[in-house]
Scaffold this motif. Structure first.
Motif, short mmCIF file in Angstrom:
data_model
loop_
_atom_site.label_atom_id
_atom_site.label_comp_id
_atom_site.label_asym_id
_atom_site.label_seq_id
_atom_site.Cartn_x
_atom_site.Cartn_y
_atom_site.Cartn_z
N PHE A 25 -2.41 -1.33 -10.20
CA PHE A 25 -1.45 -2.66 -9.76
C PHE A 25 -2.44 -3.97 -10.08
O PHE A 25 -3.46 -3.98 -9.90
N VAL A 60 0.79 -1.10 0.02
CA VAL A 60 0.14 0.08 -0.04
C VAL A 60 0.91 1.17 -0.11
O VAL A 60 0.52 2.15 -0.79
N TYR A 92 -4.20 -4.65 -6.60
CA TYR A 92 -5.08 -3.58 -6.06
C TYR A 92 -4.48 -2.67 -4.87
O TYR A 92 -4.49 -1.66 -5.04
N ASN A 93 -3.75 -3.24 -3.96
CA ASN A 93 -3.20 -2.35 -2.85
C ASN A 93 -3.96 -1.41 -2.47
O ASN A 93 -3.60 -0.23 -2.31
N LEU A 94 -5.19 -1.83 -1.92
CA LEU A 94 -6.03 -1.07 -1.34
C LEU A 94 -5.82 -0.74 0.27
O LEU A 94 -5.21 -1.72 0.80
N THR A 102 2.34 1.85 -3.47
CA THR A 102 1.35 2.27 -4.19
C THR A 102 1.25 3.91 -4.04
O THR A 102 1.05 4.71 -4.94
#
Lengths: 768, 248
Positions: B106, A297, B109-111, A300
């Motif tokens: 990505f 995260v 997702y990398n939420l 990102t």
């Protein structure tokens, strides 16, 4: 637009509420206690300082052997001082419920209206015969209330009020004592008429005020030194003799309590800083673990354009908010609950006047800004290092900072032992903080357990601290008819004693007792023949001032500038007393006395054949136990509570740190569950490792704690007159270790459940 | 270098070479373990173009995407966006460039787990001075009904839609998509591709999508086929196929 990441803070707190509640409580209680200490200290210190003007506290006082004539008083006042008579009489005090063998003394003054006035705390001042006001703390300690009757020798008097005498906020009977004694020493005041009626030994004490107030303490000392000499000379010229001279700055009865406030504040400041640093590291480790878990995260967010600064602010906002709230709540509690607690502690030790709670800006800044700064600093250093890792590495979950390419080689132990060692290395930072946390708690525990142990050790070994069971000081070695006073008591032996003071070293102006002993003495085991300038010194003197055999010492008279230099030929094993020993013949030569002169007798038994009128003082075991009694009373009960608080602290700190370690390793634990390890095997890996670390830490820190507290104790004793050593004892040391281990055992039981609850799906999530 | 880039008033020529990759080399490791990932990579992408980087594993497509995204750097050569060379930008300027002009999607997702759908999208909106309307975007993404759900309450497709929402809400000039359908099933993948297509048409963002799925190339304006760190084919699609008509 506000950063939406801020919404995570409250959710994180809700999710991990137990952890954050514990951290919040630890911080709030610490801040609250320290804030309470600051508020109480400064409020009472202000009251103590204001008392100088409000109650017109003396600039000093001296005692004369005989009453001063008006000519002599005029002579004194030529030194730019104003003299106030404050004669007092000393009696044995008796009251309902007192133990028969308890020797309680009361010093009774006339009501002083001009100088050293009293602060009325309860009841009223006396206005007729048979009425008395006494010290509030002595009354509390002995269960005496307003309306009770006390007996001062042959006189019954009703206690009509409880007061704090402005020149006796700490009940020192005289300024040469190591410790005050509010249990067996009392001060009272009666009407002038009643004072004249009661018959007792009267002490001619004169308080003085400088006509022009000294500018500072240095000038005060300079003026006082000059005054001592001039008063002594005037007395000799007028056929009188000065028996005691105590300038205000050296008067422990006035200064001991305010000085104690100051040192307690420094101790609390250190306590606050150390604990906040430990808690800051716990927060930093928590955030570090979160960053590891959220690596992708963060990658990102960094790839999307979030700056390191924004992420840093986001991650430290939670500890900063908790610290801020803890500071606010802690300060509120500091002004209420904790202030009352601290005040109660002080009122249990000192006889302080009324005070008003004051706003303490310095305390507020220290208990708010210090924790915030420490928290921001520690968390920033730890987190920023992590956030410096490139965004791509975050995306790849590759957060290693070590450049080592291969794993560290381990000894050829069994697989599980090597596994444990790997877990240890992997969690070294967490275990490091745990060690520091345990060290912190252990220092407090060693203090809490060691204080009563030191006092008890002193009580048990009191005989070693005494030259003899009875130490008599005579008014003169000849009776009224000029005959040398003697006794038939077989164990009695003549000796001489005098007081000088130090001129250098760790404590200038500290009283040193000089003993002269007879040849082949049964009480002084010194066989060496000593020349006139050669002496032995006590072990306590040697320890405190760092003096060894062969060194030279210079001492001076207390009331004039005569100095004496001696060479130390040996150390005499007498703890607790700062003393110099020389043969009585040398003593008489050094102090220019008659060849056969002596001061009194040392004896194993009470001497019954010397008239009481000839005796100035008798020092018994009971007198020596005064310090132990007072320390026990002032701190004994608190130390028990304190040790329980330490244990709770240990429990909470270990709880937090093991929780962090298990959370950090949840993925691995889950994975080995998937692989087929049972809970017993998993516990043997994680719980056993932590147990080993805790036991080693508890043992190691107990020794470190004793060393640390021992050094602090020395610093404390340097400030006091006298010296006795810090003592912990094996039993208390084991108790400290066991208390830590019991705290851990409770946490370990919780950890077993926590490990059991980790689901196997965690491992699968991480694989994804 | 730190500047507030603006690519709204580019000339036509500049628009044609909006993204320029010029002789880019990249290698990892040293000595025996040295591996050349990109070898003289050279191409350009026009503004508003939907470009697919296609190639097998190890062809260097993700590395190239990361260098374009400013989270990795080239050993040689350069990459420029609207004439601004990334190699001339310091770290602060690169962060600003990503912040103002890039959106990232990505494969995984990398939420943020403890933020709901809407808040996850707001995380992207916060970075922009002219972000899209979040509620309108939620409708476009088909997530309006799910806007208060946490990521673990969503399907894979919904999570990926949320991550696309987070990337495009700041209305970036370039949307970088790294295998956005790699973790999704056939139907969900098509849904996501349709969404990206719609975004491209509606907002005019330049899209660079990395994939190893050959079928996806049919929906792109521009296909760059990579192998062993080199451009093997540079194809401009004249007969694009709609995402909904794709089949594999």
């Amino acid at each position: 637009m506000k950063n939406p990441l801020r919404k995570r803070v409250i959710r994180e707190i809700k999710k991990q509420w137990m952890k954050y509640i514990v951290l919040f409580l630890l911080m709030t209680v610490t801040i609250g206690f320290v804030s309470g200490m600051f508020v109480a200290n400064d409020s009472m210190e202000k009251a103590a300082n204001d008392a100088f003007e409000k109650y017109n506290i003396e600039d000093g006082h001296f005692n004369l052997k005989n009453e001063a004539t008006s000519e002599l008083i005029n002579e004194f006042e030529k030194q730019d001082i104003t003299i106030y008579k404050q004669y007092y009489k000393e009696f044995k005090e008796d009251y309902k419920g007192k133990d028969d063998d308890k020797n309680v003394r009361i010093r009774v003054f006339k009501m002083r209206e001009e100088i050293n006035k009293a602060c009325l705390l309860e009841g009223r001042f006396p206005d007729k015969d048979d009425e008395i006001v006494i010290d509030r703390m002595h009354a509390d300690n002995n269960g005496i209330s307003v309306g009770d009757m006390i007996r001062i020798d042959g006189y019954e008097a009703e206690v009509v009020g409880l007061v704090s005498f402005s020149d006796y906020t700490c009940l020192f009977e005289n300024s040469t004592e190591i410790m005050f004694d509010a249990l067996t020493f009392d001060v009272g005041a009666v009407t002038e008429e009643f004072y004249d009626k009661i018959e007792g030994k009267q002490i001619y004490q004169y308080a003085y005020l400088f006509d022009d107030e000294p500018k500072d303490e240095d000038e005060n000392k300079e003026l006082s030194d000059k005054l001592i000499e001039n008063v002594a000379v005037s007395c000799i010229q007028n056929g009188n003799e000065i028996t005691d001279f105590v300038p205000e700055y050296a008067n422990k009865a006035i200064h001991f309590a305010p000085d104690d406030f100051g040192s307690d504040k420094i101790m609390c400041e250190v306590l606050l800083i150390v604990l906040v640093v430990v808690l800051a590291f716990i927060f930093a480790i928590t955030i570090n673990n979160t960053i590891v878990n959220e690596a992708a995260v963060i990658g990102t967010l960094r790839a999307s354009g979030y700056t390191r600064g924004e992420l840093l602010i986001h991650y430290i906002s939670l500890p900063v908010i908790i610290t801020l709230v803890a500071a606010v709540v802690g300060n509120v509690m500091g002004y209420t609950t904790f202030k009352d607690l601290v005040v109660k502690m002080y009122y249990n030790s000192y006889s302080l006047p009324k005070y008003t709670t004051l706003w303490n800006a310095d305390g507020f800044v220290k208990t708010t800004v210090y924790p915030l700064l420490i928290m921001i600093l520690v968390c920033t250093i730890v987190i920023y290092k992590k956030l410096r890792i490139a965004p791509l590495k975050f995306l790849r979950r590759d957060l290693r900072t070590s450049k080592r390419k291969k794993a560290m080689r381990l000894p050829r132990w069994k697989f599980l032992s090597r596994f444990r060692l790997r877990i240890l290395f992997q969690n070294l930072a967490d275990y490091g903080v745990m060690f520091i946390g345990i060290l912190f708690v252990q220092i407090m525990l060693v203090f809490a357990l060691g204080m009563p142990a030191t006092v008890n050790n002193y009580k048990d070994d009191i005989k070693e601290y005494m030259l003899a069971d009875y130490q008599y000081i005579l008014k003169s070695n000849v009776d009224s008819e000029g005959n040398i006073i003697n006794t038939d008591e077989e164990s009695a032996e003549k000796y001489s004693v005098a007081s000088l003071e130090t001129t250098d070293g760790v404590h200038v102006g500290e009283g040193i007792t000089i003993y002269g002993y007879m040849d082949e003495s049964r009480y002084f085991e010194i066989d060496e023949d000593l020349d006139e300038d050669n002496v032995y010194i006590s072990k306590a003197y040697s320890d405190k001032f760092g003096i060894d055999k062969g060194d030279s010492i210079t001492l001076k008279e207390q009331y004039d500038s005569r100095k004496y230099s001696f060479k130390v030929k040996g150390i005499y094993d007498l703890p607790g007393t700062l003393a110099v020993f020389m043969p009585n013949d040398n003593f008489n030569k050094v102090f220019e006395k008659d060849k056969e002169a002596f001061t009194g007798f040392l004896s194993e038994n009470e001497i019954k054949d010397i008239d009481n009128k000839q005796i100035m003082t008798v020092v018994t075991q009971d007198d020596m136990l005064k310090i132990a009694r007072q320390l026990d009373h002032s701190m004994g009960a608190y130390m028990k509570y304190f040790s329980v608080i330490c244990m709770i602290f240990a429990l909470l700190l270990i709880y937090l740190l093991t929780k962090l370690i298990i959370e950090k390793n949840a993925g691995s634990i889950s994975m080995i569950k998937v692989l087929g390890y049972n809970n017993k095997e998993i516990n043997s890996l994680y719980i056993r490792l932590t147990s080993i670390v805790v036991v080693i830490a508890a043992l190691a820190t107990s020794f470190l704690g004793v060393l640390f507290v021992g050094e602090i104790w020395k610093i404390y004793m340097y400030q006091l007159d006298g010296w006795f050593e810090y003592y912990m004892g094996t039993q208390r040391l084991i108790q400290a270790v066991v208390m830590i281990i019991i705290s851990y055992a409770i946490v370990a039981a919780m950890d077993v459940v926590r490990i059991k609850k980790i689901p196997m799906t965690d491992a699968l999530k991480n694989v994804e | 270098m730190s500047k507030d880039f603006s690519y709204d008033d580019l000339k036509d020529e500049e628009k044609k070479e909006f993204l320029k990759v010029s002789q880019v080399n990249k290698a990892y490791g040293t000595g025996d373990s040295r591996q050349e990932v990109l070898r003289g990579m050279d191409f350009s992408v026009a503004k508003g173009e939907f470009c697919v980087l296609l190639g097998p594993s190890g062809s260097g497509k993700s590395t190239l995407l990361n260098i374009i995204g400013g989270i990795d750097s080239a050993d040689d050569g350069y990459i420029s966006i609207g004439g601004d060379k990334l190699r001339d930008m310091d770290e602060k300027a690169l962060t600003n460039y990503r912040r103002k002009h890039l959106g990232y999607v990505f494969q995984l997702y990398n939420l943020i787990p403890n933020l709901n759908v809407k808040e996850n999208i707001e995380v992207g909106a916060y970075l922009s001075d002219n972000s899209l309307d979040t509620d309108e975007l939620l409708h476009t993404l088909g997530l309006y009904e799910h806007r208060y759900k946490l990521p673990n309450q969503l399907s894979g497709g919904q999570q990926q839609r949320t991550s696309i929402g987070r990337a495009i809400v700041k209305n970036p000039d370039i949307l970088l998509c790294d295998e956005p359908t790699g973790a999704l099933d056939y139907n969900t993948s098509k849904e996501i591709l349709k969404l990206i297509e719609e975004v491209n048409e509606k907002y005019g963002n330049t899209i660079i999508m990395v994939t190893h799925n050959e079928a996806i190339q049919q929906m792109a304006d521009h296909v760059i086929k990579l192998r062993d760190g080199k451009v093997r084919k540079n194809i401009y699609n004249e007969n694009k196929v709609k995402a909904q008509d794709l089949d594999w």
